[in-house]
Design an enzyme around this catalytic site. Structure first.
Site, PDB file in Angstrom:
ATOM      1  N   THR A   1     114.042  74.659 -22.455  1.00  0.00           N
ATOM      2  CA  THR A   1     115.021  73.594 -22.214  1.00  0.00           C
ATOM      3  C   THR A   1     114.350  72.450 -21.473  1.00  0.00           C
ATOM      4  OG1 THR A   1     117.100  72.988 -21.143  1.00  0.00           O
ATOM      5  CG2 THR A   1     115.854  74.734 -20.075  1.00  0.00           C
ATOM      6  N   HIS A   2     114.812  71.248 -21.791  1.00  0.00           N
ATOM      7  CA  HIS A   2     114.346  70.070 -21.057  1.00  0.00           C
ATOM      8  C   HIS A   2     115.450  69.545 -20.162  1.00  0.00           C
ATOM      9  CE1 HIS A   2     111.333  70.420 -24.237  1.00  0.00           C
ATOM     10  NE2 HIS A   2     110.531  69.764 -23.436  1.00  0.00           N
TER      11      HIS A   2
ATOM     12  N   LYS B   1     120.029  73.177 -16.430  1.00  0.00           N
ATOM     13  CA  LYS B   1     120.104  74.548 -16.960  1.00  0.00           C
ATOM     14  C   LYS B   1     119.080  75.475 -16.331  1.00  0.00           C
ATOM     15  CE  LYS B   1     121.411  73.282 -21.725  1.00  0.00           C
ATOM     16  NZ  LYS B   1     120.880  73.267 -23.111  1.00  0.00           N
TER      17      LYS B   1
ATOM     18  N   ASP C   1     121.725  76.554 -26.325  1.00  0.00           N
ATOM     19  CA  ASP C   1     122.375  75.356 -26.845  1.00  0.00           C
ATOM     20  C   ASP C   1     123.831  75.466 -26.460  1.00  0.00           C
ATOM     21  OD1 ASP C   1     121.795  72.859 -28.363  1.00  0.00           O
ATOM     22  OD2 ASP C   1     123.602  73.528 -29.383  1.00  0.00           O
ATOM     23  N   SER C   2     124.331  74.447 -25.808  1.00  0.00           N
ATOM     24  CA  SER C   2     125.655  74.574 -25.222  1.00  0.00           C
ATOM     25  C   SER C   2     126.403  73.264 -25.323  1.00  0.00           C
ATOM     26  CB  SER C   2     125.514  74.999 -23.759  1.00  0.00           C
ATOM     27  OG  SER C   2     124.525  74.230 -23.105  1.00  0.00           O
TER      28      SER C   2
ATOM     29  N   PHE D   1     126.177  70.230 -13.275  1.00  0.00           N
ATOM     30  CA  PHE D   1     125.581  69.141 -14.057  1.00  0.00           C
ATOM     31  C   PHE D   1     126.509  68.811 -15.228  1.00  0.00           C
ATOM     32  CE2 PHE D   1     124.111  71.446 -17.850  1.00  0.00           C
ATOM     33  CZ  PHE D   1     124.170  72.758 -17.420  1.00  0.00           C
ATOM     34  N   GLY D   2     126.100  67.837 -16.009  1.00  0.00           N
ATOM     35  CA  GLY D   2     126.837  67.505 -17.236  1.00  0.00           C
ATOM     36  C   GLY D   2     128.322  67.263 -16.988  1.00  0.00           C
TER      37      GLY D   2
ATOM     38  N   HIS E   1     130.039  80.287 -19.416  1.00  0.00           N
ATOM     39  CA  HIS E   1     129.690  80.525 -20.823  1.00  0.00           C
ATOM     40  C   HIS E   1     128.273  81.094 -20.922  1.00  0.00           C
ATOM     41  CE1 HIS E   1     128.739  76.614 -19.300  1.00  0.00           C
ATOM     42  NE2 HIS E   1     128.123  76.181 -20.386  1.00  0.00           N
ATOM     43  N   ARG E   2     127.360  80.547 -20.094  1.00  0.00           N
ATOM     44  CA  ARG E   2     125.966  81.010 -20.154  1.00  0.00           C
ATOM     45  C   ARG E   2     125.873  82.453 -19.643  1.00  0.00           C
ATOM     46  NH1 ARG E   2     124.757  76.576 -18.148  1.00  0.00           N
ATOM     47  NH2 ARG E   2     124.760  75.426 -20.091  1.00  0.00           N
TER      48      ARG E   2
HETATM   49  P1  ITT Z   1     117.921  71.220 -23.980  1.00  0.00           P
HETATM   50  O1  ITT Z   1     118.271  71.042 -25.430  1.00  0.00           O
HETATM   51  O2  ITT Z   1     116.534  70.766 -23.662  1.00  0.00           O
HETATM   52  O3  ITT Z   1     118.233  72.586 -23.453  1.00  0.00           O
HETATM   53  P2  ITT Z   1     120.175  69.441 -23.607  1.00  0.00           P
HETATM   54  O4  ITT Z   1     120.845  68.842 -22.410  1.00  0.00           O
HETATM   55  O5  ITT Z   1     119.849  68.529 -24.760  1.00  0.00           O
HETATM   56  O6  ITT Z   1     118.857  70.227 -23.118  1.00  0.00           O
HETATM   57  P3  ITT Z   1     122.123  70.798 -25.223  1.00  0.00           P
HETATM   58  O7  ITT Z   1     121.726  70.137 -26.486  1.00  0.00           O
HETATM   59  O8  ITT Z   1     122.427  72.265 -25.244  1.00  0.00           O
HETATM   60  O9  ITT Z   1     121.037  70.636 -24.091  1.00  0.00           O
HETATM   61  O10 ITT Z   1     123.325  69.975 -24.637  1.00  0.00           O
HETATM   62  C1  ITT Z   1     124.301  70.580 -23.918  1.00  0.00           C
HETATM   63  C2  ITT Z   1     125.068  69.544 -23.121  1.00  0.00           C
HETATM   64  O11 ITT Z   1     126.359  70.119 -22.869  1.00  0.00           O
HETATM   65  C3  ITT Z   1     124.416  69.345 -21.770  1.00  0.00           C
HETATM   66  O12 ITT Z   1     123.583  68.228 -21.762  1.00  0.00           O
HETATM   67  C4  ITT Z   1     125.620  69.195 -20.856  1.00  0.00           C
HETATM   68  O13 ITT Z   1     126.040  67.903 -20.823  1.00  0.00           O
HETATM   69  C5  ITT Z   1     126.707  70.006 -21.542  1.00  0.00           C
HETATM   70  N1  ITT Z   1     126.770  71.302 -20.884  1.00  0.00           N
HETATM   71  C6  ITT Z   1     126.252  72.473 -21.304  1.00  0.00           C
HETATM   72  N2  ITT Z   1     126.439  73.439 -20.405  1.00  0.00           N
HETATM   73  C7  ITT Z   1     127.078  72.850 -19.378  1.00  0.00           C
HETATM   74  C8  ITT Z   1     127.529  73.305 -18.133  1.00  0.00           C
HETATM   75  O14 ITT Z   1     127.333  74.545 -17.732  1.00  0.00           O
HETATM   76  N3  ITT Z   1     128.124  72.445 -17.343  1.00  0.00           N
HETATM   77  C9  ITT Z   1     128.315  71.171 -17.685  1.00  0.00           C
HETATM   78  N4  ITT Z   1     127.904  70.643 -18.829  1.00  0.00           N
HETATM   79  C10 ITT Z   1     127.289  71.484 -19.680  1.00  0.00           C
END
Ligand code: ITT
Length: 200
Positions: free
Chosen positions: A15-16, A20, A75-76, A158-159, A186-187
């Site tokens: 992951t980048h 996460k 992927d989330s 985050f996110g 979820h994770r």
């Molecule tokens: P990687 O692909 O490098 O893992 P990414 O941020 O692009 O990083 P994703 O494509 O899986 O990862 O995108 C998932 C997005 O969904 C992430 O950037 C968050 O904004 C959101 N997300 C996922 N899990 C979350 C969480 O536990 N809490 C809040 N937001 C979450």
């Protein structure tokens, strides 16, 4: 081939997303030596699949094949019932190139207002994939249900965490203790399935 994650082995965390990394490290419970894809300078693949499972497999396979080591990827995303599951696999992309989640959360609020939606139910999904270099892969999925609140609350996580209240609680993932989030997220739920499948 032994399709088990043996304690002490090194895993590439594909992951980048810096949000996460501590969550996945906490789930791995300190039993593995974790190295991130970023620290190995592995490029980030394009997420070209149309499902969480497809994109998790793509990211794990990419990191495993390039590093020659077993890789784990997540992927989330956040799915919103009133928006027919959006942003879903596009959750990261809604934040734009600057990964601005204040902007992404505002966009969610605006979309809900535009359609006059009363239903605030939403869920996070995580697909976790483990891939062996040029070998097999395993993927599982976990989900946590909740409701959305505006404006965003809390600075933890985050996110989209500041707008998501998990079912049965009153605080957002941005306010709750990260260790608590790690126990119900979820994770975490996806990880339980992975543990059943892969961990000795
Ligand atoms: P990687 O692909 O490098 O893992 P990414 O941020 O692009 O990083 P994703 O494509 O899986 O990862 O995108 C998932 C997005 O969904 C992430 O950037 C968050 O904004 C959101 N997300 C996922 N899990 C979350 C969480 O536990 N809490 C809040 N937001 C979450």
């Amino acid at each position: 081939m032994n399709l088990k994650l043996i304690k002490g082995m090194r895993l590439v965390l594909a992951t980048h997303n810096p949000g996460k990394v501590p969550e996945i490290e906490a789930l791995l419970g300190g039993h593995y030596s974790v190295v991130t894809a970023g620290s190995l300078n592995l490029p980030e693949p394009d997420e070209t699949e149309s499902t969480f499972v497809g994109n998790a497999l793509l990211k794990a396979r990419h990191a495993a094949d390039l590093s020659g080591e077993v890789a784990i990827a997540d992927d989330s995303g956040l799915s919103i019932a009133a928006l027919d599951g959006a942003p879903g696999i596009f959750s990261a992309r809604w934040a734009g190139p600057d990964k601005d989640f204040a902007f992404a959360m505002k966009k969610v609020e605006q979309r809900l207002e535009e359609i006059g939606a009363q239903d605030r139910s939403a869920w996070f999904t995580s697909a976790l994939a483990v891939a062996w270099p040029n070998g097999p892969a395993v993927v599982v999925e976990g989900r946590v249900d909740g409701t959305l609140t505006f404006p965003p609350r809390g600075t933890r996580g985050f996110g989209y965490d500041p707008i998501f209240i998990p079912e049965g609680h009153t605080q957002t993932f941005g306010e709750l203790d990260p260790a608590f989030k790690d126990s119900i997220s979820h994770r975490a739920r996806a990880f339980e399935k992975l543990r059943d499948a892969l961990i000795e």
